[in-house]
Design an enzyme around this catalytic site. Structure first.
Site, mmCIF file in Angstrom:
data_model
loop_
_atom_site.group_PDB
_atom_site.id
_atom_site.type_symbol
_atom_site.label_atom_id
_atom_site.label_comp_id
_atom_site.label_asym_id
_atom_site.label_seq_id
_atom_site.Cartn_x
_atom_site.Cartn_y
_atom_site.Cartn_z
ATOM 1 N N TYR A 174 -2.270 -0.900 10.232
ATOM 2 C CA TYR A 174 -2.178 -1.040 8.774
ATOM 3 C C TYR A 174 -0.816 -0.549 8.277
ATOM 4 O O TYR A 174 -0.131 -1.229 7.517
ATOM 5 C CB TYR A 174 -3.321 -0.238 8.135
ATOM 6 C CG TYR A 174 -3.517 -0.476 6.655
ATOM 7 C CD1 TYR A 174 -4.292 -1.548 6.194
ATOM 8 C CD2 TYR A 174 -2.938 0.358 5.710
ATOM 9 C CE1 TYR A 174 -4.481 -1.765 4.836
ATOM 10 C CE2 TYR A 174 -3.119 0.147 4.346
ATOM 11 C CZ TYR A 174 -3.900 -0.921 3.911
ATOM 12 O OH TYR A 174 -4.078 -1.125 2.561
ATOM 13 N N SER A 227 0.869 -1.192 0.000
ATOM 14 C CA SER A 227 0.000 0.000 0.000
ATOM 15 C C SER A 227 0.893 1.224 0.000
ATOM 16 O O SER A 227 2.066 1.146 0.401
ATOM 17 C CB SER A 227 -0.850 -0.005 1.273
ATOM 18 O OG SER A 227 -1.376 1.282 1.529
HETATM 19 P P1 NAD Z 1 -11.317 -5.949 -0.153
HETATM 20 O O1 NAD Z 1 -11.916 -5.801 1.190
HETATM 21 O O2 NAD Z 1 -12.166 -5.708 -1.360
HETATM 22 O O3 NAD Z 1 -10.641 -7.393 -0.311
HETATM 23 C C1 NAD Z 1 -9.863 -7.970 0.709
HETATM 24 C C2 NAD Z 1 -10.116 -9.459 0.698
HETATM 25 O O4 NAD Z 1 -9.238 -10.048 1.681
HETATM 26 C C3 NAD Z 1 -11.559 -9.795 1.123
HETATM 27 O O5 NAD Z 1 -12.159 -10.625 0.152
HETATM 28 C C4 NAD Z 1 -11.383 -10.505 2.458
HETATM 29 O O6 NAD Z 1 -12.334 -11.513 2.699
HETATM 30 C C5 NAD Z 1 -9.980 -11.078 2.310
HETATM 31 N N1 NAD Z 1 -9.409 -11.419 3.614
HETATM 32 C C6 NAD Z 1 -9.449 -10.679 4.755
HETATM 33 N N2 NAD Z 1 -8.884 -11.353 5.763
HETATM 34 C C7 NAD Z 1 -8.458 -12.548 5.236
HETATM 35 C C8 NAD Z 1 -7.792 -13.674 5.782
HETATM 36 N N3 NAD Z 1 -7.477 -13.741 7.081
HETATM 37 N N4 NAD Z 1 -7.494 -14.702 4.962
HETATM 38 C C9 NAD Z 1 -7.838 -14.659 3.658
HETATM 39 N N5 NAD Z 1 -8.493 -13.623 3.085
HETATM 40 C C10 NAD Z 1 -8.794 -12.588 3.872
HETATM 41 O O7 NAD Z 1 -10.054 -4.974 -0.152
HETATM 42 P P2 NAD Z 1 -9.058 -4.522 -1.322
HETATM 43 O O8 NAD Z 1 -9.120 -3.062 -1.366
HETATM 44 O O9 NAD Z 1 -9.251 -5.317 -2.547
HETATM 45 O O10 NAD Z 1 -7.685 -4.913 -0.609
HETATM 46 C C11 NAD Z 1 -6.855 -5.955 -1.094
HETATM 47 C C12 NAD Z 1 -5.422 -5.658 -0.651
HETATM 48 O O11 NAD Z 1 -5.007 -4.435 -1.253
HETATM 49 C C13 NAD Z 1 -5.263 -5.475 0.858
HETATM 50 O O12 NAD Z 1 -4.073 -6.084 1.280
HETATM 51 C C14 NAD Z 1 -5.191 -3.964 1.005
HETATM 52 O O13 NAD Z 1 -4.455 -3.587 2.129
HETATM 53 C C15 NAD Z 1 -4.474 -3.584 -0.278
HETATM 54 N N6 NAD Z 1 -4.655 -2.196 -0.673
HETATM 55 C C16 NAD Z 1 -5.901 -1.693 -0.940
HETATM 56 C C17 NAD Z 1 -6.023 -0.365 -1.318
HETATM 57 C C18 NAD Z 1 -7.350 0.258 -1.624
HETATM 58 O O14 NAD Z 1 -7.392 1.490 -1.727
HETATM 59 N N7 NAD Z 1 -8.417 -0.490 -1.815
HETATM 60 C C19 NAD Z 1 -4.884 0.437 -1.434
HETATM 61 C C20 NAD Z 1 -3.646 -0.110 -1.141
HETATM 62 C C21 NAD Z 1 -3.552 -1.442 -0.778
#
Ligand code: NAD
Length: 261
Positions: free
Chosen positions: A156, A143
């Protein structure tokens, strides 16, 4: 450039939603077989139903990445169904927002366990197979909070900074074996994780969701646009390509200009 990942097998964690789903889609479109893993069985079923499975294969596997036994079982399922895994995308993640002094320990532990310990466990599970095959790709979805901090996101920010340490260490240890380990660090991507933050900030500040996006989320992003999850999918596929074989231990920031100045 067309990237051909046919004959490659991938595991994507956090694949039921958002970025993990977009990466699964992009890997599939490049010909890879994909094991979509997530902790949410129902969402996982819905997600795979939406995936085009004409080329290559896609399977699902329910697993909590923070649990070593479940990760081992996921490894066995993936190997049985798809053979040795060539590509691992560590994407499972979650957010919790609180001031440091009130940050509940259970949420600190959960975030660190999923995003740091989980990525470590999955790397331990799949890296040896890649090293013996002398080809592999690990992409850790970190991130922008792996390079900058924001208030109220102690767990985070700490987990994502730690994930870069894991990325670099794994990259060094695997460097002579044809395996690369990199991180991708997006700023705000429009997914369920961000939708929840938009709604809670709107309530907290007493402003509309549009204002939260414009005045809070896009304020540090000079390009002033939320990122689309499909863009992260394409970037992950590029890092899995042969063209990227000498990009290693890198943290690829996709931040709309957040860290320019
Ligand atoms: P999201 O909530 O749409 O997806 C996250 C997924 O992770 C969910 O389906 C959830 O069920 C799964 N998950 C959570 N805990 C888990 C576990 N213990 N075991 C297996 N699966 C698990 O969120 P997203 O935005 O798609 O985030 C995905 C990744 O991208 C994360 O690591 C997040 O930190 C990172 N990220 C997101 C953003 C953003 O702006 N959306 C920005 C930077 C980084």
């Amino acid at each position: 450039m067309t990237i051909d990942l046919s004959n490659k097998a991938a595991v994507v964690t956090g694949a039921a939603s958002g970025i993990g789903y977009a990466i699964s889609t992009a890997l599939k479109a490049s010909g890879a077989s994909v094991c979509m893993s997530d902790v949410q069985p129902d969402a996982l079923k819905e997600s795979i139903a939406g995936l085009d499975v004409i080329d290559g294969r896609a399977i699902t596997c329910v697993a909590d990445v923070s649990d070593s036994k479940q990760v081992r079982k996921m490894g066995e399922t993936a190997a049985r169904e798809l053979g040795t895994i060539d590509i691992l995308i560590n994407c499972a993640g979650l957010q919790y927002v609180s001031s440091l002094e009130k940050f509940p320990l259970e949420h600190w532990d959960r975030l660190l366990n999923v995003m740091l310990r989980g990525s470590f466990l999955c790397t331990q599970q799949f890296l040896p197979g890649m090293m013996s095959k002398r080809w592999g790709r690990i992409v850790n979805i970190a991130s922008i909070h792996s390079v900058v901090a924001s208030k109220f996101k102690a767990a985070y920010v700490s987990a994502k900074h730690g994930l870069i340490g894991l990325t670099k260490t794994a990259a060094l240890e695997a460097a002579e074996s044809g395996v690369t380990v990199n991180a991708v660090s997006p700023a705000y991507v429009r997914t369920a994780l961000v939708e929840r933050q938009i709604a809670s900030q709107a309530e907290h500040h007493g402003i509309s969701e549009d204002e939260v996006i414009k005045k809070i989320m896009l304020a540090p992003m000079p390009q002033r646009e939320l990122i689309d999850a499909s863009e992260i999918g394409e970037i992950a596929v590029f890092l899995c390509s042969d063209a990227a074989r000498h990009i290693n231990g890198h943290n690829l920031v996709v931040d709309g200009g957040w860290t320019i100045a």
